[in-house]
Structure formats: structure tokens, C-alpha cells
Enzyme design. Structure first.
Site, PDB file in Angstrom:
ATOM      1  N   SER A  74     100.683  47.396   2.765  1.00  0.00           N
ATOM      2  CA  SER A  74     101.245  48.312   3.762  1.00  0.00           C
ATOM      3  C   SER A  74     101.720  47.540   4.993  1.00  0.00           C
ATOM      4  O   SER A  74     102.744  47.857   5.580  1.00  0.00           O
ATOM      5  CB  SER A  74     100.208  49.367   4.152  1.00  0.00           C
ATOM      6  OG  SER A  74      99.179  48.769   4.894  1.00  0.00           O
ATOM      7  N   ARG A 109     105.645  48.021   5.663  1.00  0.00           N
ATOM      8  CA  ARG A 109     106.022  48.782   6.852  1.00  0.00           C
ATOM      9  C   ARG A 109     107.102  48.026   7.631  1.00  0.00           C
ATOM     10  O   ARG A 109     108.125  48.587   8.005  1.00  0.00           O
ATOM     11  CB  ARG A 109     104.802  49.005   7.740  1.00  0.00           C
ATOM     12  CG  ARG A 109     105.110  49.830   8.981  1.00  0.00           C
ATOM     13  CD  ARG A 109     103.893  50.015   9.856  1.00  0.00           C
ATOM     14  NE  ARG A 109     102.799  50.649   9.125  1.00  0.00           N
ATOM     15  CZ  ARG A 109     101.691  50.019   8.748  1.00  0.00           C
ATOM     16  NH1 ARG A 109     101.537  48.747   9.025  1.00  0.00           N
ATOM     17  NH2 ARG A 109     100.754  50.658   8.106  1.00  0.00           N
ATOM     18  N   ASN A 131     111.224  49.135   7.582  1.00  0.00           N
ATOM     19  CA  ASN A 131     111.919  49.456   8.827  1.00  0.00           C
ATOM     20  C   ASN A 131     113.111  48.551   9.056  1.00  0.00           C
ATOM     21  O   ASN A 131     114.196  49.010   9.418  1.00  0.00           O
ATOM     22  CB  ASN A 131     110.949  49.341   9.998  1.00  0.00           C
ATOM     23  CG  ASN A 131     110.158  50.621  10.204  1.00  0.00           C
ATOM     24  OD1 ASN A 131     110.662  51.581  10.755  1.00  0.00           O
ATOM     25  ND2 ASN A 131     108.935  50.638   9.715  1.00  0.00           N
TER      26      ASN A 131
END
Lengths: 156, 289
Positions: free
Chosen positions: B209, B213, B217
């Protein structure tokens, strides 16, 4: 989109970069910051102390100044007292001296007057005798008429 | 920010344009998802370049750092360092020589990765083509290898500190003996597999994660720049000849500016999140229960 050798290279570069930052960057920068913080704290403390010392010194100087002023005042007063005393003394001495001089002069005058009177008296007696002897054409015995002459002299 | 007309000389289809933009400069075409004979030259180059930029700048300041009145650059660097230090101290109660410099490195390095997104999307790839390089991706944080390189290193540190501080038994116990526990030996034996099923995936998902993440993005941000660039892509120089073309150019520039600002913010935010999560994971690793 695949996982390849780049992953391993990235991990190695990452570890090296972190090690570099940990050894060569972080301690120096944070050290400088902490050193400055310490210096500022010391400076502030010193300023505080300086101000306290200044206040104390001002208080002390006030005390000293007041004492000095009092002392000066005392000295002036003392001097004035001494001066008036001296003037007083001088006056008394001068007046005594004047009196003494006056008395001496008076005595001198009295003495002189007495002496003058005496000599005058003698001269008058002599003159009286001379005049009388001339009138009487004869010698008056000084010794015989001494008491008469003395009476005459005392009357003059 | 997209450069309109940038690829006018070679008016390609939108698909070709996008695919071209998400292809790395490699030594050879990758075979399969895992292929350790392949190197993404572009990611490695920009990653190391930005490491040198960050390390060099901070080292130059650190070498000349004085406790006297700091200059502008030293003030800025000190501001960043103190900010990171305060972030670490807020979260991490223990003492560690590693965690604060690690956080600083992550924040600055990842931020520099992300800010590469603000360089006009076609500028460097086109320049590279002029130098004979077919592809060039300049934002390292849009490369899975790079983000996993960071997150797996952090994960390895978490494992190392967990075992070092809690001992192997204590560390394994955190997964096996919680949340369900019993004094009864038989019941406890039954609880262990349940606990492992509940706790282990969430722990193992951390590096995943953490990496995805950031990757998601920044990759999305880059894609939006590519899409903005597509507005006038197929028209090429002809865009200057028509009113519609001019409208599109104006729209492209306006949207590009807005997205650049937003993307810069996202880049900053993601760098911050990556750093904070690293601190949190490491502080959990060194907590005693």
C-alpha cells in the site's frame, strides 16, 4: 510495467543516500541548530543577568551618591560652623586686644600726665621760689621753706 | 505542463502517444512481469540525479553550517530539517539515529521525484529523441520499481527493528497471539491460525500500500498531463489556422496550469504521507507491548 533490476538498484541507492544523509548531513545541520539555540539561550541569560547587575549597580550608585551628598553637606556645615567659630574667636580676641591697647594707652597717658604735672609742679615751685626771692631780694632757704613749697606744688 | 505542438512533427494517434509515454528506456524488452535482466535506464538516471541534487544541496549546506546567523539557503535547509525532526518526535517516542535522517531523505527525495511531473511532459522525451533515445520517463515515482525499492527497504527496516527490539518470539507473537487469546492451551492453539489470518495480511500489505499509494497518485497525475497534451495533438501546427484550434490551445494551457498546481500539491502530500507512514511503521516496530 514489470519488476526488474531497477528495483534492486533503487534499493541500493536509497540505502546509500540514507547512510550519507545520516552521517554527513543530519548531524551537522541539527548540530548547528542546537548550537545556535544554546547560544541564544546563553545570550538571553547573559542579557537578563546584565540587566539585573545594571539595576543593582544603579541602586548601589544611588546609595553612594546619597551618602556623598550627605557627607558633602556635613562638611559644608562643619566648615561654616568652624568659620563662624573662628570669626567669633577673632572678634573676641580683637576686642580683648583693643581693650588691652586702650588700657595701656590710658595708663601711658595717665603716667605721662602725672609726670608732666609733677615736672610742672616742680617748675612752678622753682618759679615761685625764684619769683619770691626776687621779690624779697633775699635768698629763700629751700630747706626752710620746703613744706611751704610742697604745699604750693600740691595746690597747683 | 503539456507542450502543445510538441509532437507535431510526428502526428501520432492518441493511443500511440500514451503508450509511448509509459514505455521506459530499457536495455532490452522485458519478458514477463519479473525480469531482473532488464534495467529502466531513465528511472535509474533520474533517481540518482535527484539523489545527487538532494544530497549535494544538503551536504553543501551541512558542511558550511554555522551556529551563527544562517544564510537564506541554510535557513531553508534548517527549516526542512527541523520540520522533519518535529514530525519524527511527535510520532516516534524512542531514540534512533536512523529514523529522522531516513524520514528527511524519503520526504525530500520523493518530493523531487514528484515535482519532475511539472516539467513539460514532452520536453525531455523529445530532447532525448533528438539524442537518439527512443523513450524517456522522467518521473521516477511513476515507476513501480522505484516506489517498491523505497517501500521494501522501509519494510526491511521494520522487520529488522521489530526483531531487534521485540525479539523473534515477541515479533511473531504479535501476529499469532492477538487479537484472540486464551489461557486454555487447546483454545489458544485454535486461535493462532485465526490470528495469523487476520493479522499477517494487513502487515504484509504495508509495503504494497505504501508503494502503490504513491505510484497510483503520481501515475494518474502524469496520465492527466498526457491527456491534456492530447487536446491539440492530432491537429499539430494546423491548430494555429482555425478558431477551434485556438480555443483548444487556450483551454489546454488553462487546464494545464490548473492541473500543474494541483499535481504539485498532490506530490507534496504524497511525499509527506510516505514519510509519515514510514515513521509510524518504524515506531510501531520499536514499541514494546
Amino acid at each position: 510495467m514489470n519488476i526488474n533490476l531497477t528495483l534492486i538498484i533503487q534499493m541500493i541507492v536509497f540505502v546509500l543516500l540514507v547512510a550519507f544523509v545520516m552521517r554527513k548531513v543530519w548531524p551537522h545541520i541539527l548540530g548547528a541548530v542546537e548550537e545556535r539555540t544554546r547560544k541564544i539561550a546563553l545570550g538571553l541569560a547573559a542579557a537578563e543577568k546584565g540587566q539585573q547587575e545594571l539595576a543593582q549597580a544603579e541602586k548601589r550608585s544611588d546609595v553612594v551618591l546619597r551618602e556623598a551628598r550627605e557627607r558633602a553637606h556635613q562638611i559644608v556645615e562643619q566648615a561654616q560652623r568652624r568659620a563662624s567659630e573662628m570669626i567669633e574667636h577673632a572678634k573676641i580676641a580683637a576686642s580683648a586686644e583693643g581693650q588691652r591697647l586702650l588700657t595701656a594707652a590710658q595708663q601711658q597717658i595717665d603716667l605721662e600726665a602725672a609726670r608732666a604735672r609733677d615736672s610742672l609742679r616742680k617748675d612752678v615751685a622753682q618759679l615761685a621760689i625764684d619769683t619770691a626771692s626776687k621779690l624779697l631780694e633775699r635768698e629763700i632757704d629751700a630747706r626752710t621753706h620746703a613744706d611751704l613749697l610742697d604745699k604750693l606744688a600740691a595746690r597747683i | 505542463m503539456p507542450m502543445f505542438l510538441a509532437r507535431a512533427a510526428e502526428a501520432s494517434s492518441p493511443t500511440e502517444y500514451i503508450v509511448h509515454h509509459i514505455t521506459y528506456l530499457t536495455n532490452e524488452a522485458p519478458r514477463g512481469v519479473l525480469d531482473f535482466s532488464v534495467v529502466n535506464y531513465d528511472s535509474v538516471f533520474f533517481s540518482i540525479l535527484l539523489a545527487v541534487v538532494f544530497g549535494g544541496l544538503f551536504y553543501a549546506v551541512a558542511r558550511k553550517a554555522t551556529a551563527g546567523v544562517p544564510g537564506r539557503l541554510q535557513g531553508f535547509v534548517e527549516w526542512v530539517v527541523e520540520w522533519v525532526d518535529s514530525q519524527v518526535k511527535e510520532t516516534f517516542s524512542g531514540k534512533s539515529r536512523l529514523i529522522a535522517p531516513l524520514s528527511l531523505t524519503i520526504f525530500c527525495w520523493v518530493l523531487l521525484f514528484n515535482l519532475m511531473d511539472l516539467i513539460p511532459i514532452d520536453l525531455l522525451p523529445n530532447a532525448a529523441r533528438g539524442a537518439g533515445l527512443g523513450h524517456l520517463r522522467i518521473v521516477p515515482s511513476t515507476d513501480l520499481n522505484v516506489v517498491f525499492g523505497l517501500s521494501l527497504t522501509v519494510f526491511a527496516l521494520v522487520l529488522y527493528y521489530s526483531v531487534k527490539i521485540k525479539g523473534l518470539g515477541g515479533f511473531v507473537g504479535e501476529f499469532a497471539l492477538r487479537p484472540f487469546a486464551s489461557r486454555n492451551v487447546v483454545l489458544q492453539a485454535l486461535c493462532v491460525p485465526i490470528n495469523l489470518i487476520m493479522e499477517l495480511p494487513s502487515f504484509l500489505a504495508r509495503p504494497l500500500s505504501l508503494a502503490l499509494r504513491l505510484y497510483g497518485n503520481m501515475f494518474a497525475g502524469e496520465m492527466v498531463f498526457a491527456l491534456i497534451a492530447l487536446l491539440t495533438l492530432t491537429m499539430g501546427a494546423a491548430a494555429l489556422a482555425t478558431a477551434t484550434g485556438w480555443v483548444l490551445i487556450v483551454v489546454q494551457i488553462a487546464v494545464g496550469v490548473v492541473w500543474s498546481l494541483f499535481d504539485a500539491f498532490i506530490g507534496l502530500l504524497q511525499a509527506f504521507i510516505f514519510m509519515i507512514l514510514t515513521i509510524i511503521y518504524l515506531s510501531q516496530a520499536s514499541e514494546h507491548h
